[in-house]
Design a protein around this motif. Sequence first.
Motif, PDB file in Angstrom:
ATOM      1  N   THR A   1       0.349  -1.958  17.799  1.00 32.08           N
ATOM      2  CA  THR A   1       0.636  -1.142  18.975  1.00 32.08           C
ATOM      3  C   THR A   1       0.877   0.298  18.566  1.00 32.08           C
ATOM      4  N   LEU A   2       1.676   0.489  17.517  1.00 25.02           N
ATOM      5  CA  LEU A   2       1.974   1.833  17.043  1.00 25.02           C
ATOM      6  C   LEU A   2       0.713   2.539  16.556  1.00 25.02           C
ATOM      7  N   LEU A   3      -0.211   1.799  15.962  1.00 28.85           N
ATOM      8  CA  LEU A   3      -1.459   2.387  15.481  1.00 28.85           C
ATOM      9  C   LEU A   3      -2.202   3.075  16.622  1.00 28.85           C
ATOM     10  N   GLU A   4      -2.356   2.396  17.725  1.00 31.15           N
ATOM     11  CA  GLU A   4      -3.088   2.987  18.858  1.00 31.15           C
ATOM     12  C   GLU A   4      -2.310   4.139  19.479  1.00 31.15           C
ATOM     13  N   GLU A   5      -0.985   4.021  19.536  1.00 31.69           N
ATOM     14  CA  GLU A   5      -0.164   5.105  20.080  1.00 31.69           C
ATOM     15  C   GLU A   5      -0.241   6.351  19.196  1.00 31.69           C
ATOM     16  N   MET A   6      -0.172   6.161  17.871  1.00 31.89           N
ATOM     17  CA  MET A   6      -0.257   7.293  16.947  1.00 31.89           C
ATOM     18  C   MET A   6      -1.643   7.937  17.000  1.00 31.89           C
ATOM     19  N   ARG A   7      -2.671   7.113  17.056  1.00 28.42           N
ATOM     20  CA  ARG A   7      -4.041   7.637  17.149  1.00 28.42           C
ATOM     21  C   ARG A   7      -4.176   8.509  18.395  1.00 28.42           C
ATOM     22  N   GLU A   8      -3.660   8.039  19.523  1.00 26.39           N
ATOM     23  CA  GLU A   8      -3.729   8.799  20.772  1.00 26.39           C
ATOM     24  C   GLU A   8      -2.889  10.077  20.682  1.00 26.39           C
ATOM     25  N   ALA A   9      -1.715   9.998  20.053  1.00 29.31           N
ATOM     26  CA  ALA A   9      -0.878  11.189  19.898  1.00 29.31           C
ATOM     27  C   ALA A   9      -1.595  12.253  19.078  1.00 29.31           C
ATOM     28  N   PHE A  10      -2.280  11.848  18.015  1.00 26.98           N
ATOM     29  CA  PHE A  10      -3.052  12.805  17.224  1.00 26.98           C
ATOM     30  C   PHE A  10      -4.189  13.408  18.044  1.00 26.98           C
ATOM     31  N   ARG A  11      -4.855  12.589  18.867  1.00 26.17           N
ATOM     32  CA  ARG A  11      -5.933  13.097  19.719  1.00 26.17           C
ATOM     33  C   ARG A  11      -5.407  14.148  20.700  1.00 26.17           C
TER      34      ARG A  11
ATOM     35  N   GLY B   1      -1.090   6.534   7.597  1.00 28.68           N
ATOM     36  CA  GLY B   1      -2.053   6.364   6.506  1.00 28.68           C
ATOM     37  C   GLY B   1      -3.271   5.583   6.957  1.00 28.68           C
ATOM     38  N   ALA B   2      -3.054   4.556   7.778  1.00 26.31           N
ATOM     39  CA  ALA B   2      -4.173   3.757   8.280  1.00 26.31           C
ATOM     40  C   ALA B   2      -5.051   4.564   9.240  1.00 26.31           C
ATOM     41  N   VAL B   3      -4.433   5.365  10.106  1.00 24.13           N
ATOM     42  CA  VAL B   3      -5.214   6.219  11.018  1.00 24.13           C
ATOM     43  C   VAL B   3      -6.057   7.203  10.204  1.00 24.13           C
ATOM     44  N   ALA B   4      -5.439   7.808   9.194  1.00 20.82           N
ATOM     45  CA  ALA B   4      -6.173   8.759   8.347  1.00 20.82           C
ATOM     46  C   ALA B   4      -7.338   8.071   7.645  1.00 20.82           C
ATOM     47  N   ALA B   5      -7.099   6.883   7.086  1.00 22.51           N
ATOM     48  CA  ALA B   5      -8.171   6.155   6.411  1.00 22.51           C
ATOM     49  C   ALA B   5      -9.284   5.790   7.397  1.00 22.51           C
ATOM     50  N   ASP B   6      -8.910   5.412   8.605  1.00 20.92           N
ATOM     51  CA  ASP B   6      -9.906   5.035   9.603  1.00 20.92           C
ATOM     52  C   ASP B   6     -10.786   6.218   9.977  1.00 20.92           C
ATOM     53  N   VAL B   7     -10.196   7.390  10.053  1.00 20.67           N
ATOM     54  CA  VAL B   7     -10.948   8.591  10.428  1.00 20.67           C
ATOM     55  C   VAL B   7     -11.746   9.143   9.254  1.00 20.67           C
ATOM     56  N   LEU B   8     -11.175   9.089   8.049  1.00 16.90           N
ATOM     57  CA  LEU B   8     -11.769   9.778   6.905  1.00 16.90           C
ATOM     58  C   LEU B   8     -12.604   8.903   5.973  1.00 16.90           C
ATOM     59  N   ALA B   9     -12.303   7.610   5.890  1.00 17.13           N
ATOM     60  CA  ALA B   9     -13.023   6.736   4.954  1.00 17.13           C
ATOM     61  C   ALA B   9     -14.295   6.179   5.590  1.00 17.13           C
ATOM     62  N   ARG B  10     -15.227   5.820   4.750  1.00 18.71           N
ATOM     63  CA  ARG B  10     -16.453   5.185   5.249  1.00 18.71           C
ATOM     64  C   ARG B  10     -16.096   3.880   5.971  1.00 18.71           C
ATOM     65  N   ALA B  11     -16.821   3.579   7.017  1.00 14.72           N
ATOM     66  CA  ALA B  11     -16.538   2.389   7.819  1.00 14.72           C
ATOM     67  C   ALA B  11     -16.644   1.101   7.008  1.00 14.72           C
ATOM     68  N   GLU B  12     -17.532   1.088   6.000  1.00 12.03           N
ATOM     69  CA  GLU B  12     -17.725  -0.134   5.207  1.00 12.03           C
ATOM     70  C   GLU B  12     -16.752  -0.243   4.027  1.00 12.03           C
ATOM     71  N   SER B  13     -15.846   0.712   3.876  1.00  9.64           N
ATOM     72  CA  SER B  13     -14.888   0.671   2.759  1.00  9.64           C
ATOM     73  C   SER B  13     -14.084  -0.617   2.784  1.00  9.64           C
ATOM     74  N   SER B  14     -14.003  -1.273   1.617  1.00  9.29           N
ATOM     75  CA  SER B  14     -13.280  -2.545   1.546  1.00  9.29           C
ATOM     76  C   SER B  14     -12.338  -2.615   0.346  1.00  9.29           C
ATOM     77  N   ARG B  15     -12.257  -1.531  -0.412  1.00  8.48           N
ATOM     78  CA  ARG B  15     -11.358  -1.480  -1.562  1.00  8.48           C
ATOM     79  C   ARG B  15     -10.420  -0.297  -1.405  1.00  8.48           C
ATOM     80  N   VAL B  16      -9.219  -0.444  -1.953  1.00  7.39           N
ATOM     81  CA  VAL B  16      -8.227   0.617  -1.871  1.00  7.39           C
ATOM     82  C   VAL B  16      -7.456   0.683  -3.185  1.00  7.39           C
ATOM     83  N   ALA B  17      -7.022   1.868  -3.537  1.00  7.13           N
ATOM     84  CA  ALA B  17      -6.171   2.060  -4.703  1.00  7.13           C
ATOM     85  C   ALA B  17      -4.817   2.572  -4.232  1.00  7.13           C
ATOM     86  N   LEU B  18      -3.775   2.029  -4.793  1.00 10.43           N
ATOM     87  CA  LEU B  18      -2.407   2.429  -4.446  1.00 10.43           C
ATOM     88  C   LEU B  18      -1.744   3.049  -5.664  1.00 10.43           C
TER      89      LEU B  18
END
Length: 182
Positions: free
Chosen positions: A19-29, A116-133
């Motif tokens: 729920t927060l993901l969609e709210e944050m995405r909309e707030a950024f928009r 971080g998830a919103v940023a990755a969704d906007v900036l990373a390739r859609a097919e990205s399946s690996r992440v480094a922490l």
Amino acid sequence: MSTLLLTRTDVQHSMQALTLLEEMREAFRVQAAASGAESQAAVPQSLSTSPQPGLQARVSLPGLLRGIDAYTVAVRTSGAGGPVRGFVHLQALDSGAPLAVLEASHLTALATGVVGAVAADVLARAESSRVALLGAGPQASRQLKSLRLVRSLQHARVYDADMARAVEFAARTYKELNLPVR
């Protein structure tokens, strides 16, 4: 009018990452779409101090979003190695009357992961399946859980200066999320 008081447990039960993901995405928009004077109407301010060595106190205000008739004032403290603690005060925009006070540690951790998830969704390739922490602390797990809301992760790599902590994180994450972590 009474002020709503939300404890950490209340916030944990009320705030879900999806729920927060969609709210944050909309707030950024909304914020990005705001025009010149509108976006600069109330630039957030922050004041920090160190009441004693190793302790940082910060007050941030106002948290405003067009279309919401309230603003926030956040009061947070953090110490060496300890979690961020504090409260978010929600005030009525027209009168300043207190509407709610929320314990902020869970909210802050959750929001950080979701942003971080919103940023990755906007900036990373859609097919990205690996992440480094970088780091295997408590926020790393929140980041992974939030990233899984926007990507189908197949593998994660983690680096931490404390190798034992990285190994423990990898094992725990595999068990909790069924996600291979090296």
